[in-house]
Design a protein around this motif. Structure first.
Motif, PDB file in Angstrom:
ATOM      1  N   ALA A  36       0.835  -1.208   0.000  1.00  0.00           N
ATOM      2  CA  ALA A  36       0.000   0.000   0.000  1.00  0.00           C
ATOM      3  C   ALA A  36       0.867   1.253   0.000  1.00  0.00           C
ATOM      4  N   ARG A  37       1.935   1.245   0.802  1.00  0.00           N
ATOM      5  CA  ARG A  37       2.835   2.405   0.851  1.00  0.00           C
ATOM      6  C   ARG A  37       3.523   2.638  -0.488  1.00  0.00           C
ATOM      7  N   GLN A  38       3.728   1.565  -1.245  1.00  0.00           N
ATOM      8  CA  GLN A  38       4.479   1.673  -2.494  1.00  0.00           C
ATOM      9  C   GLN A  38       3.595   1.635  -3.739  1.00  0.00           C
ATOM     10  N   GLY A  39       2.343   2.050  -3.585  1.00  0.00           N
ATOM     11  CA  GLY A  39       1.505   2.246  -4.760  1.00  0.00           C
ATOM     12  C   GLY A  39       0.498   1.171  -5.098  1.00  0.00           C
ATOM     13  N   HIS A  40       0.310   0.195  -4.216  1.00  0.00           N
ATOM     14  CA  HIS A  40      -0.654  -0.874  -4.478  1.00  0.00           C
ATOM     15  C   HIS A  40      -1.623  -1.015  -3.302  1.00  0.00           C
ATOM     16  N   PRO A  41      -2.360   0.058  -2.977  1.00  0.00           N
ATOM     17  CA  PRO A  41      -3.207   0.028  -1.782  1.00  0.00           C
ATOM     18  C   PRO A  41      -4.432  -0.872  -1.877  1.00  0.00           C
ATOM     19  N   GLN A  42      -4.864  -1.245  -3.070  1.00  0.00           N
ATOM     20  CA  GLN A  42      -6.083  -2.034  -3.207  1.00  0.00           C
ATOM     21  C   GLN A  42      -5.836  -3.535  -3.337  1.00  0.00           C
ATOM     22  N   VAL A  43      -4.573  -3.944  -3.338  1.00  0.00           N
ATOM     23  CA  VAL A  43      -4.251  -5.365  -3.461  1.00  0.00           C
ATOM     24  C   VAL A  43      -4.549  -6.060  -2.131  1.00  0.00           C
ATOM     25  N   LEU A  85      -8.696  -2.884 -11.487  1.00  0.00           N
ATOM     26  CA  LEU A  85      -7.573  -2.236 -10.800  1.00  0.00           C
ATOM     27  C   LEU A  85      -6.321  -2.114 -11.676  1.00  0.00           C
ATOM     28  N   GLY A  86      -6.340  -2.742 -12.864  1.00  0.00           N
ATOM     29  CA  GLY A  86      -5.222  -2.618 -13.793  1.00  0.00           C
ATOM     30  C   GLY A  86      -4.125  -3.660 -13.639  1.00  0.00           C
ATOM     31  N   TYR A  87      -4.392  -4.768 -12.937  1.00  0.00           N
ATOM     32  CA  TYR A  87      -3.368  -5.787 -12.713  1.00  0.00           C
ATOM     33  C   TYR A  87      -3.391  -6.905 -13.753  1.00  0.00           C
TER      34      TYR A  87
END
Length: 161
Positions: A36-43, A85-87
């Motif tokens: 989440a801190r590094q740009g993936h908060p919804q994973v 989410l673009g993954y």
């Protein structure tokens, strides 16, 4: 003096699986806080299993469901979320135009690579806490009591019953 299974100095048998699960939970929760801190908060934790099961070559929703131990519909629902989410992205199989294949996007690949790096950092933290030799012994002991093959990705289905 005979050793009793639940002697006062021995923890009850049910504590072992709970402690192992709690250790897993601590690692996964710490991973997701860093993601989440590094740009993936919804994973979410389930997403990691799905991204791993999709793999570098992609897969169909039916095969994904089999790999995860869930229904094709459950796998499809998670793919819907990951696509939004673009993954991942859905596309046609170049070998068979009737088949729809789910593939990782660059964002999905980045998330998996970042996860691997974060797990290395978390392991290093455990080594600082336990000591490097003790951690290696713990890992060695766990290898002795678990199957040698790679971790199955069907945990979501296994937990779901």
């Amino acid at each position: 003096m005979s050793s009793q299974p639940n002697a006062p100095h021995e923890p009850p048998g049910f504590e072992l699986p709970l402690r192992l699960l709690l250790g897993f939970r601590v690692l996964v929760d710490d991973l997701h806080a860093e993601l989440a801190r590094q740009g993936h908060p919804q994973v979410r934790p389930m997403h990691g299993f799905v991204l791993q099961a999709i793999g570098p070559d992609g897969t169909t929703a039916a095969e994904l469901g089999r790999r995860l131990g869930v229904s094709k519909q459950a796998a499809g629902k998670t793919v819907d979320t990951l696509e939004r989410l673009g993954y991942v992205r859905r596309g046609t199989d170049p070998q068979d135009g009737r088949r729809k294949v789910v593939r990782l996007t660059d964002r999905g690949v980045d998330c998996l690579a970042l996860s691997a790096r974060v797990f290395e950092e978390l392991r290093a933290g455990w080594a600082r806490t336990l000591g490097p030799e003790r951690l290696r012994e713990l890992e060695s002991d766990l290898r002795k009591v678990t199957p040698a093959e790679f971790f199955p990705l069907d945990v979501p289905g296994w937990f779901g019953g």
